[in-house]
Design a protein around this motif. Structure first.
Motif, PDB file in Angstrom:
ATOM      1  N   VAL A  18       0.466  -1.166  -0.154  1.00  0.00           N
ATOM      2  CA  VAL A  18      -0.330  -0.010   0.066  1.00  0.00           C
ATOM      3  C   VAL A  18       1.038   1.268  -0.109  1.00  0.00           C
ATOM      4  O   VAL A  18       1.174   1.578   0.869  1.00  0.00           O
ATOM      5  N   TYR A  19       1.083   1.207  -0.679  1.00  0.00           N
ATOM      6  CA  TYR A  19       2.851   2.819  -0.913  1.00  0.00           C
ATOM      7  C   TYR A  19       2.468   3.378  -2.945  1.00  0.00           C
ATOM      8  O   TYR A  19       1.753   2.466  -3.800  1.00  0.00           O
ATOM      9  N   LYS A  20       2.764   4.233  -3.052  1.00  0.00           N
ATOM     10  CA  LYS A  20       2.602   4.873  -4.404  1.00  0.00           C
ATOM     11  C   LYS A  20       4.263   5.156  -4.570  1.00  0.00           C
ATOM     12  O   LYS A  20       5.370   5.635  -3.939  1.00  0.00           O
ATOM     13  N   PRO A  21       4.737   4.206  -5.884  1.00  0.00           N
ATOM     14  CA  PRO A  21       5.863   3.696  -6.020  1.00  0.00           C
ATOM     15  C   PRO A  21       7.268   5.271  -6.256  1.00  0.00           C
ATOM     16  O   PRO A  21       8.179   6.107  -5.935  1.00  0.00           O
ATOM     17  N   ILE A  22       6.176   7.192  -7.298  1.00  0.00           N
ATOM     18  CA  ILE A  22       6.634   8.388  -6.622  1.00  0.00           C
ATOM     19  C   ILE A  22       5.178   8.729  -6.765  1.00  0.00           C
ATOM     20  O   ILE A  22       4.245   8.690  -7.179  1.00  0.00           O
ATOM     21  N   VAL A  23       5.872  10.053  -5.670  1.00  0.00           N
ATOM     22  CA  VAL A  23       4.738  10.879  -4.816  1.00  0.00           C
ATOM     23  C   VAL A  23       5.703  12.478  -5.306  1.00  0.00           C
ATOM     24  O   VAL A  23       6.718  12.294  -5.504  1.00  0.00           O
ATOM     25  N   LEU A  82      11.063   9.012  -4.562  1.00  0.00           N
ATOM     26  CA  LEU A  82      10.957   7.588  -5.009  1.00  0.00           C
ATOM     27  C   LEU A  82      10.856   7.042  -3.800  1.00  0.00           C
ATOM     28  O   LEU A  82      11.189   6.790  -2.813  1.00  0.00           O
ATOM     29  N   SER A  83       9.937   5.204  -3.172  1.00  0.00           N
ATOM     30  CA  SER A  83       9.362   4.733  -2.586  1.00  0.00           C
ATOM     31  C   SER A  83      10.995   3.901  -2.785  1.00  0.00           C
ATOM     32  O   SER A  83      11.117   3.534  -3.819  1.00  0.00           O
ATOM     33  N   GLY A  84      11.056   3.111  -2.213  1.00  0.00           N
ATOM     34  CA  GLY A  84      11.660   2.348  -1.918  1.00  0.00           C
ATOM     35  C   GLY A  84      11.590   0.908  -3.229  1.00  0.00           C
ATOM     36  O   GLY A  84      10.817   0.493  -3.220  1.00  0.00           O
ATOM     37  N   HIS A  85      13.372   1.037  -3.902  1.00  0.00           N
ATOM     38  CA  HIS A  85      12.591   0.030  -4.677  1.00  0.00           C
ATOM     39  C   HIS A  85      14.077  -0.950  -5.055  1.00  0.00           C
ATOM     40  O   HIS A  85      15.036  -0.667  -4.080  1.00  0.00           O
ATOM     41  N   GLY A  86      13.803  -2.412  -5.369  1.00  0.00           N
ATOM     42  CA  GLY A  86      14.404  -2.610  -5.214  1.00  0.00           C
ATOM     43  C   GLY A  86      15.068  -3.689  -6.276  1.00  0.00           C
ATOM     44  O   GLY A  86      14.681  -3.112  -7.099  1.00  0.00           O
ATOM     45  N   PRO A  87      15.772  -4.541  -6.401  1.00  0.00           N
ATOM     46  CA  PRO A  87      17.194  -4.901  -7.696  1.00  0.00           C
ATOM     47  C   PRO A  87      15.812  -6.735  -8.261  1.00  0.00           C
ATOM     48  O   PRO A  87      16.393  -7.233  -7.876  1.00  0.00           O
ATOM     49  N   LEU A  88      15.481  -5.814  -9.603  1.00  0.00           N
ATOM     50  CA  LEU A  88      14.754  -7.211 -10.292  1.00  0.00           C
ATOM     51  C   LEU A  88      15.603  -7.027 -11.524  1.00  0.00           C
ATOM     52  O   LEU A  88      15.902  -6.392 -12.443  1.00  0.00           O
ATOM     53  N   GLN A 131      10.775   8.012 -15.713  1.00  0.00           N
ATOM     54  CA  GLN A 131      10.309   7.666 -17.087  1.00  0.00           C
ATOM     55  C   GLN A 131       8.971   7.596 -17.425  1.00  0.00           C
ATOM     56  O   GLN A 131       8.259   8.247 -17.829  1.00  0.00           O
ATOM     57  N   SER A 132       8.417   6.861 -16.616  1.00  0.00           N
ATOM     58  CA  SER A 132       6.719   6.633 -17.013  1.00  0.00           C
ATOM     59  C   SER A 132       6.153   7.563 -16.126  1.00  0.00           C
ATOM     60  O   SER A 132       5.087   8.058 -16.957  1.00  0.00           O
ATOM     61  N   HIS A 133       6.436   8.207 -14.683  1.00  0.00           N
ATOM     62  CA  HIS A 133       5.539   8.865 -14.347  1.00  0.00           C
ATOM     63  C   HIS A 133       6.443  10.077 -15.040  1.00  0.00           C
ATOM     64  O   HIS A 133       4.833  11.027 -15.043  1.00  0.00           O
ATOM     65  N   LEU A 134       7.373  10.213 -15.127  1.00  0.00           N
ATOM     66  CA  LEU A 134       7.660  11.814 -16.253  1.00  0.00           C
ATOM     67  C   LEU A 134       7.127  12.248 -17.284  1.00  0.00           C
ATOM     68  O   LEU A 134       6.817  12.868 -17.872  1.00  0.00           O
ATOM     69  N   GLU A 187      16.242   4.185  -2.485  1.00  0.00           N
ATOM     70  CA  GLU A 187      15.232   4.898  -2.341  1.00  0.00           C
ATOM     71  C   GLU A 187      15.610   6.439  -2.805  1.00  0.00           C
ATOM     72  O   GLU A 187      17.113   6.480  -2.647  1.00  0.00           O
ATOM     73  N   ALA A 188      15.437   7.576  -3.499  1.00  0.00           N
ATOM     74  CA  ALA A 188      15.422   9.000  -3.665  1.00  0.00           C
ATOM     75  C   ALA A 188      14.742   9.954  -3.852  1.00  0.00           C
ATOM     76  O   ALA A 188      13.295   9.644  -3.758  1.00  0.00           O
ATOM     77  N   ILE A 189      15.237  11.076  -4.238  1.00  0.00           N
ATOM     78  CA  ILE A 189      15.022  12.274  -3.963  1.00  0.00           C
ATOM     79  C   ILE A 189      15.516  13.260  -5.207  1.00  0.00           C
ATOM     80  O   ILE A 189      16.416  13.256  -5.313  1.00  0.00           O
ATOM     81  N   PHE A 190      14.353  13.567  -6.073  1.00  0.00           N
ATOM     82  CA  PHE A 190      15.026  14.124  -7.387  1.00  0.00           C
ATOM     83  C   PHE A 190      13.568  15.564  -7.862  1.00  0.00           C
ATOM     84  O   PHE A 190      13.055  15.739  -6.915  1.00  0.00           O
TER      85      PHE A 190
END
Length: 154
Positions: free
Chosen positions: A23-28, A36-42, A78-81, A147-150
């Protein structure tokens, strides 16, 4: 050179943006900041890279996992912006490394993501304030979570 052009020059094809698994958004986006929420290695098979640094993974494998995580983060942006060219700069990066108590090379692991962002966005805009921390557990046993802030163009 634009970030999109740099991706092409580096021969990097981004994976599909990862979907949230909770229950979170990948980006806000708030104003001109993207969180950006925490991402893992896929990996390319859409399998999470799991393991513990200092036990069943070495620094090189951790570095590769952090780079994969960075690719997923770029895909989310890229998907969001609509384009990575809307990124002004990376502001803050937080990397968590699942590791043994004696492992102390977290910064070398998170460099996998940091060097990717530097290569895509440039030395100034792609290098940020950063923390690289060790932890005993991450969701699903993943090796790293980042996670990151841009800062972005409004």
């Amino acid at each position: 050179m634009s970030a999109e052009a740099k991706l092409n020059e580096l021969g990097i094809e981004l994976p599909p943006a990862p979907k949230p698994v909770g229950v979170y958004k990948p980006i806000v986006v708030v104003g001109n900041m993207a969180y950006l929420s925490g991402h893992g290695p896929l990996d390319h098979k859409k399998t999470l890279v799991t393991g513990r640094l200092g036990l069943d993974m070495d620094v090189e494998a951790g570095y590769d996992a952090a780079r994969l995580t960075g690719l997923g983060m770029l895909a989310t942006l890229q998907s969001h912006l609509g384009s990575l060219d809307k990124v002004k700069r990376l502001v803050k990066l937080l990397g968590l490394v699942r590791c043994t108590d004696g492992f102390d090379q977290q910064p070398a692991v998170i460099n996998g993501c940091s060097e990717l962002f530097r290569d895509v966005f440039g030395e100034d805009a792609g290098v940020a304030a950063r923390s690289a921390l060790g932890t005993n557990a991450l969701p699903g046993g993943i090796a790293v979570e980042i996670e990151a802030i841009f800062e972005i163009q409004e």
